[in-house]
Design a protein around this motif. Structure first.
Motif, short mmCIF file in Angstrom:
data_model
loop_
_atom_site.label_atom_id
_atom_site.label_comp_id
_atom_site.label_asym_id
_atom_site.label_seq_id
_atom_site.Cartn_x
_atom_site.Cartn_y
_atom_site.Cartn_z
N VAL A 45 0.84 -1.20 0.00
CA VAL A 45 0.00 0.00 0.00
C VAL A 45 0.88 1.25 0.00
N ARG A 46 1.87 1.27 0.87
CA ARG A 46 2.79 2.41 0.92
C ARG A 46 3.61 2.52 -0.36
N ARG A 47 4.06 1.39 -0.89
CA ARG A 47 4.86 1.41 -2.11
C ARG A 47 4.06 1.94 -3.29
N ASP A 48 2.80 1.51 -3.42
CA ASP A 48 1.95 1.98 -4.52
C ASP A 48 1.71 3.49 -4.41
N ALA A 49 1.49 3.97 -3.17
CA ALA A 49 1.26 5.41 -2.98
C ALA A 49 2.50 6.21 -3.34
N LEU A 50 3.68 5.73 -2.94
CA LEU A 50 4.93 6.42 -3.26
C LEU A 50 5.14 6.46 -4.78
N ASN A 51 4.91 5.33 -5.44
CA ASN A 51 5.09 5.29 -6.90
C ASN A 51 4.17 6.30 -7.59
N ARG A 52 2.92 6.35 -7.14
CA ARG A 52 1.95 7.25 -7.77
C ARG A 52 2.29 8.71 -7.52
N LEU A 53 2.80 9.03 -6.34
CA LEU A 53 3.12 10.42 -6.01
C LEU A 53 4.44 10.87 -6.64
N LEU A 54 5.44 9.98 -6.66
CA LEU A 54 6.76 10.36 -7.16
C LEU A 54 6.87 10.21 -8.68
N PHE A 55 6.20 9.18 -9.24
CA PHE A 55 6.33 8.90 -10.67
C PHE A 55 4.93 8.70 -11.27
N PRO A 56 4.12 9.77 -11.34
CA PRO A 56 2.73 9.60 -11.79
C PRO A 56 2.60 9.08 -13.21
N THR A 91 3.74 5.33 -13.50
CA THR A 91 2.80 4.51 -12.73
C THR A 91 1.50 4.33 -13.49
N ALA A 92 1.01 5.38 -14.12
CA ALA A 92 -0.22 5.27 -14.93
C ALA A 92 0.00 4.36 -16.13
N ASP A 93 1.18 4.46 -16.77
CA ASP A 93 1.49 3.59 -17.91
C ASP A 93 1.53 2.12 -17.48
N LEU A 94 2.12 1.85 -16.32
CA LEU A 94 2.19 0.48 -15.82
C LEU A 94 0.80 -0.07 -15.51
N ALA A 95 -0.05 0.76 -14.92
CA ALA A 95 -1.41 0.31 -14.61
C ALA A 95 -2.19 0.00 -15.89
N ALA A 96 -2.03 0.84 -16.93
CA ALA A 96 -2.71 0.59 -18.20
C ALA A 96 -2.20 -0.69 -18.85
N HIS A 97 -0.88 -0.92 -18.76
CA HIS A 97 -0.29 -2.14 -19.32
C HIS A 97 -0.84 -3.37 -18.62
N ARG A 98 -0.93 -3.33 -17.29
CA ARG A 98 -1.42 -4.49 -16.55
C ARG A 98 -2.90 -4.72 -16.77
N ASP A 99 -3.67 -3.64 -16.96
CA ASP A 99 -5.10 -3.80 -17.26
C ASP A 99 -5.28 -4.53 -18.58
N LYS A 100 -4.39 -4.26 -19.53
CA LYS A 100 -4.53 -4.84 -20.87
C LYS A 100 -3.91 -6.23 -20.98
N TYR A 101 -2.72 -6.42 -20.37
CA TYR A 101 -1.96 -7.65 -20.57
C TYR A 101 -1.80 -8.50 -19.32
N GLY A 102 -2.16 -7.98 -18.14
CA GLY A 102 -1.92 -8.72 -16.91
C GLY A 102 -0.51 -8.44 -16.39
N ASP A 103 -0.09 -9.26 -15.44
CA ASP A 103 1.23 -9.08 -14.81
C ASP A 103 2.29 -9.78 -15.64
N THR A 104 2.90 -9.05 -16.58
CA THR A 104 3.92 -9.64 -17.45
C THR A 104 5.28 -9.74 -16.78
#
Length: 209
Positions: free
Chosen positions: A35-46, A49-62
Motif C-alpha cells: 500500500v505504501r509502495r503503490d502510494a509512493l510510486n503514484r506520487l513520485l512517478f505519476p 505509474t499510470a502507464d504500468l497500470a494501463a499495461h497491466r489492465d490490458k496484458y496482466g502481470d507480465t
C-alpha cells in the motif's frame, strides 16, 4: 560547487510547485508493504505509474515472463515456464501461426501445459489492415462492450430508450447464443459497429447517453 552548479542548471525552467499530499495519501503512506509502495510510486512517478497500470489492465502481470519472452515473444519449439504463485507453474509454447486474414489478423496456436489454445492477434505490420474496433472503457458506465468473441446482432437503434437489464442484442459463438443487456438506463447514442458485426471480447458495441 559553484560555478558548476549554475552551469548545470542554466536554462532550466522554474521548478513546479509542490502539490499538497491528500489525507488519503497520508494514510496510505503510513501503511506497511505494497500500500505504501503503490502510494509512493503514484506520487513520485505519476506518468510511469499510470502507464504500468494501463499495461497491466490490458496484458496482466507480465513481470512473471522471462526477459526473452517479453521482449521477443514466444519461439517455436521453446517452452516458457511461468510461476503464477509458489508451487503453481504453467508451461507455454508456440505451436503455429496462421497466415494473415482479410482483417489483418492471425490465429496463434499455443500450448499451455501441453493443451492447444488459440488466440487471435492483429498483425500491425500489415499496412492495409482495417482499423481496429474501439474498446469499451470498463470505467465508463456509458460503454457496453462485447462479452467475448463472436457475432453480435444489435436489436436497438440510436435514439431508443432502454432500462437497466433491457435486451439490446445477442452474441453468437460456437453455435451458442447469449443475450446482451443494458447495464444501466439511458438512451442509445451510438452503435460503433452497426447492427451486426464480428467482434472480439471488449469491443465497444453500444454507447448510452
Amino acid at each position: 560547487m559553484e560555478p558548476l552548479r549554475s552551469e548545470v542548471l542554466s536554462g532550466r525552467g522554474q521548478a513546479p510547485s509542490a502539490e499538497p499530499v491528500s489525507d488519503a495519501d497520508r494514510v496510505a503512506l503510513e501503511e506497511p508493504g505494497p500500500v505504501r509502495r503503490d502510494a509512493l510510486n503514484r506520487l513520485l512517478f505519476p506518468g510511469p505509474t499510470a502507464d504500468l497500470a494501463a499495461h497491466r489492465d490490458k496484458y496482466g502481470d507480465t513481470a512473471r515472463l522471462s526477459a526473452n519472452a517479453f521482449l521477443y515473444g514466444l519461439r517455436a519449439g521453446v517452452e516458457e515456464h511461468i510461476e503464477l504463485e509458489p508451487g503453481v507453474e504453467r508451461s507455454i509454447g508456440l505451436a503455429a501461426v496462421s497466415d494473415v486474414d482479410e482483417k489483418g489478423e492471425r490465429t496463434v496456436m499455443c500450448t499451455v501445459n501441453g493443451q492447444l489454445r488459440s488466440v487471435v492477434v492483429r498483425d500491425k505490420s500489415v499496412a492495409d489492415a482495417p482499423v481496429a474496433a474501439a474498446k469499451a472503457d470498463p470505467g465508463n458506465p456509458r460503454h457496453l462492450g462485447a462479452p467475448f468473441d463472436g457475432v453480435v446482432s444489435i436489436r436497438v437503434s440510436v435514439g431508443d430508450k432502454v432500462a437497466a437489464g433491457d435486451r439490446v442484442g445477442t452474441i453468437e459463438a460456437m453455435k451458442m447464443e447469449s443475450t446482451i443487456t443494458a447495464p444501466r438506463a439511458g438512451t442509445i447514442s451510438a452503435l460503433p459497429l452497426g447492427s451486426q458485426a464480428d467482434v472480439h471480447g471488449g469491443d465497444l458495441i453500444v454507447e448510452l447517453g
